[in-house]
Enzyme design. Structure first.
Site, short mmCIF file in Angstrom:
data_model
loop_
_atom_site.label_atom_id
_atom_site.label_comp_id
_atom_site.label_asym_id
_atom_site.label_seq_id
_atom_site.Cartn_x
_atom_site.Cartn_y
_atom_site.Cartn_z
CB CYS A 142 -5.47 4.01 -2.70
SG CYS A 142 -3.68 4.30 -2.64
CG HIS A 222 -2.61 4.53 2.33
ND1 HIS A 222 -1.27 4.24 2.22
CD2 HIS A 222 -3.10 4.44 1.07
CE1 HIS A 222 -0.95 4.01 0.96
NE2 HIS A 222 -2.06 4.11 0.23
N1 LIG Z 1 -1.01 -0.74 -5.27
C1 LIG Z 1 -1.77 0.22 -4.82
O1 LIG Z 1 -1.98 0.40 -3.61
C2 LIG Z 1 -2.48 1.14 -5.77
C3 LIG Z 1 -3.62 1.79 -5.32
C4 LIG Z 1 -4.31 2.63 -6.19
C5 LIG Z 1 -3.82 2.84 -7.47
N2 LIG Z 1 -2.67 2.21 -7.87
C6 LIG Z 1 -2.23 2.48 -9.24
O2 LIG Z 1 -2.62 1.37 -10.04
C7 LIG Z 1 -1.65 1.17 -11.08
C8 LIG Z 1 -1.15 -0.25 -10.97
O3 LIG Z 1 -0.51 -0.42 -9.72
P1 LIG Z 1 -0.35 -1.85 -9.05
O4 LIG Z 1 -0.04 -1.60 -7.63
O5 LIG Z 1 -1.50 -2.74 -9.43
O6 LIG Z 1 0.96 -2.36 -9.77
P2 LIG Z 1 1.54 -3.84 -9.79
O7 LIG Z 1 3.00 -3.71 -9.96
O8 LIG Z 1 1.01 -4.64 -8.67
O9 LIG Z 1 0.90 -4.45 -11.11
C9 LIG Z 1 1.22 -3.99 -12.40
C10 LIG Z 1 1.17 -5.17 -13.35
O10 LIG Z 1 1.42 -4.69 -14.67
C11 LIG Z 1 2.35 -5.56 -15.29
N3 LIG Z 1 3.07 -4.81 -16.33
C12 LIG Z 1 4.26 -4.16 -16.25
N4 LIG Z 1 4.53 -3.56 -17.43
C13 LIG Z 1 3.51 -3.86 -18.27
C14 LIG Z 1 3.22 -3.55 -19.62
N5 LIG Z 1 4.03 -2.79 -20.37
N6 LIG Z 1 2.06 -4.03 -20.16
C15 LIG Z 1 1.23 -4.80 -19.42
N7 LIG Z 1 1.45 -5.14 -18.13
C16 LIG Z 1 2.58 -4.65 -17.57
C17 LIG Z 1 3.22 -6.09 -14.18
O11 LIG Z 1 3.82 -7.34 -14.51
C18 LIG Z 1 2.20 -6.25 -13.04
O12 LIG Z 1 1.58 -7.53 -13.03
C19 LIG Z 1 -0.60 2.26 -10.89
O13 LIG Z 1 -0.98 3.39 -11.65
C20 LIG Z 1 -0.73 2.60 -9.41
O14 LIG Z 1 -0.27 3.90 -9.11
C21 LIG Z 1 -2.02 1.34 -7.07
#
Ligand SMILES: NC(=O)c1ccc[n+]([C@@H]2O[C@H](COP(=O)([O-])OP(=O)(O)OC[C@H]3O[C@@H](n4cnc5c(N)ncnc54)[C@H](O)[C@@H]3O)[C@@H](O)[C@H]2O)c1
Length: 343
Positions: A142, A222
């Site tokens: 992000c 942010h």
């Molecule tokens: N949250 C943010 O602000 C944000 C912003 C930009 C990028 N990201 C990136 O996006 C990615 C996901 O982040 P998020 O915030 O959505 O995470 P999150 O924890 O909200 O969601 C991740 C999901 O994946 C599931 N999960 C866990 N292990 C798994 C597996 N082995 N197989 C399938 N599903 C599985 C979890 O149950 C959960 O529902 C990360 O790389 C993060 O760095 C996050």
């Protein structure tokens, strides 16, 4: 032309938003979502008639036990898909790549994975063309997306020599703020530059950018403070024109009462946006200050949603269904309902 069949693995903050955005595109079909969790988020997905899959055998069994009626395993889901958006937690995505490769399914990873996983870090307005036909890409984080959109907009108008940025990061995401977060303090990142500066260079390699960052006791978004040196004297009007010409940047006005991130989120609520999402970088027009070659910018990055349109464009770029970046970006933005000002 047949719609691109898209699977989403990891139905969390990013995955559920990408899934909904895929469903809004005329040229894409959401074939299903997979996860390992069996909680209210997956119950809601099932209630909305999304095709649910267990990402592991145990998860599939647990979903069955919980009455979620999974349609199969991740392997089954990948068999129905042309491309998978992996939105599993940081560093889990990398462990899934071999599975996608083995089945010949193209894959999009998120910013929690390293650049080297795919060798292609993606922000649509910067390097869509580079991603055409690739088998895998990583949509950057992000913060990096916000930096690349803003600095790319200035660079494309010849207004960027170097930039120094202070990033105030949200402590945690709203859905998990009962499990972690902080109050009454602020945690500076011990490393300078913080990782976002070098990460932006994975997309725009020639950037002269130094970032410092800290996390604070808030969870809506942010905020970045950026100090740009232009290669020549410029003006506020010229900076506004550069930002206005770039996609996915929306102006907000403190003078109109939009004084802080909560007000920007309130606008998204009032606009009836899903989950009060702000896919645009929201720039405070009042704070754009220019003195000869120095430009100061203050803007908000809605971390939960800013990468959603980038994932949609990455689907088109990797699948090669739309060669023109501007056409893809315009379609994505129209389908989501993005704006040049908020409100
Ligand atoms: N949250 C943010 O602000 C944000 C912003 C930009 C990028 N990201 C990136 O996006 C990615 C996901 O982040 P998020 O915030 O959505 O995470 P999150 O924890 O909200 O969601 C991740 C999901 O994946 C599931 N999960 C866990 N292990 C798994 C597996 N082995 N197989 C399938 N599903 C599985 C979890 O149950 C959960 O529902 C990360 O790389 C993060 O760095 C996050």
């Amino acid at each position: 032309m047949r719609a691109t069949r898209v699977a989403v693995n990891g139905y969390g903050v990013i995955g559920k938003r990408v899934a909904d955005a895929v469903a809004l595109q005329d040229d894409m079909e959401l074939v299903g979502v997979a996860d390992v969790a069996v909680d209210y988020r997956l119950s809601l997905a099932a209630a909305r008639n999304l095709s649910l899959f267990g990402s592991t055998a145990d998860a599939t069994e647990a979903m069955t036990q919980a009455g979620l009626a999974p349609a199969g395993t991740l392997h089954d889901l990948l068999g129905r898909a042309d491309i998978v958006v992996d939105a599993t937690p940081k560093r889990v995505g990398a462990t899934n790549k071999a599975r996608y490769d083995a089945l010949g399914v193209k894959a999009i990873f998120q910013g929690g994975e390293p650049h080297d996983l795919t060798g292609l870090s993606f922000v649509a307005q910067a390097n869509y063309t580079q991603a055409l036909g690739h088998t895998a890409a990583r949509v950057v984080s992000c913060n990096t997306t916000g930096l690349v959109r803003m600095l790319g907009a200035l660079d494309s108008r010849g207004l960027l020599e170097s930039a120094r940025a202070v990033l105030l990061r949200r402590a945690t995401d709203p859905w998990e703020s009962h499990t972690s977060g902080m109050i009454n303090t602020l945690m500076p990142e011990p490393k300078v530059p913080s990782h976002q500066g070098p990460d932006a260079c994975t997309v725009l390699p020639d950037l002269d950018l130094v970032t410092v960052a800290a996390a604070g006791p808030f969870n809506l978004a942010h905020v970045h403070f950026v100090f740009v040196t232009a290669p020549r004297p410029t003006s506020r009007d010229e900076v506004l024109a550069a930002l206005g010409a770039a996609p996915r940047i929306a102006l907000v006005e403190a003078a109109a009462g939009v004084e802080a991130p909560n007000a920007v989120i309130e606008i998204a609520r009032d606009l009836g946006r899903p989950r009060a999402d702000v896919w645009e970088v929201a720039v405070w027009a009042d704070t754009i200050a220019v003195d000869d070659r120095e430009v100061v910018l203050t803007y908000m990055v809605h971390n939960e949603s800013i990468v959603v349109p980038e994932n949609i464009d990455a689907v088109r770029a990797l699948s090669g269904t739309e060669p023109d970046p501007a056409t893809s970006i315009a379609a994505t933005d129209a389908n989501l309902g993005m704006r040049a000002t908020l409100p």
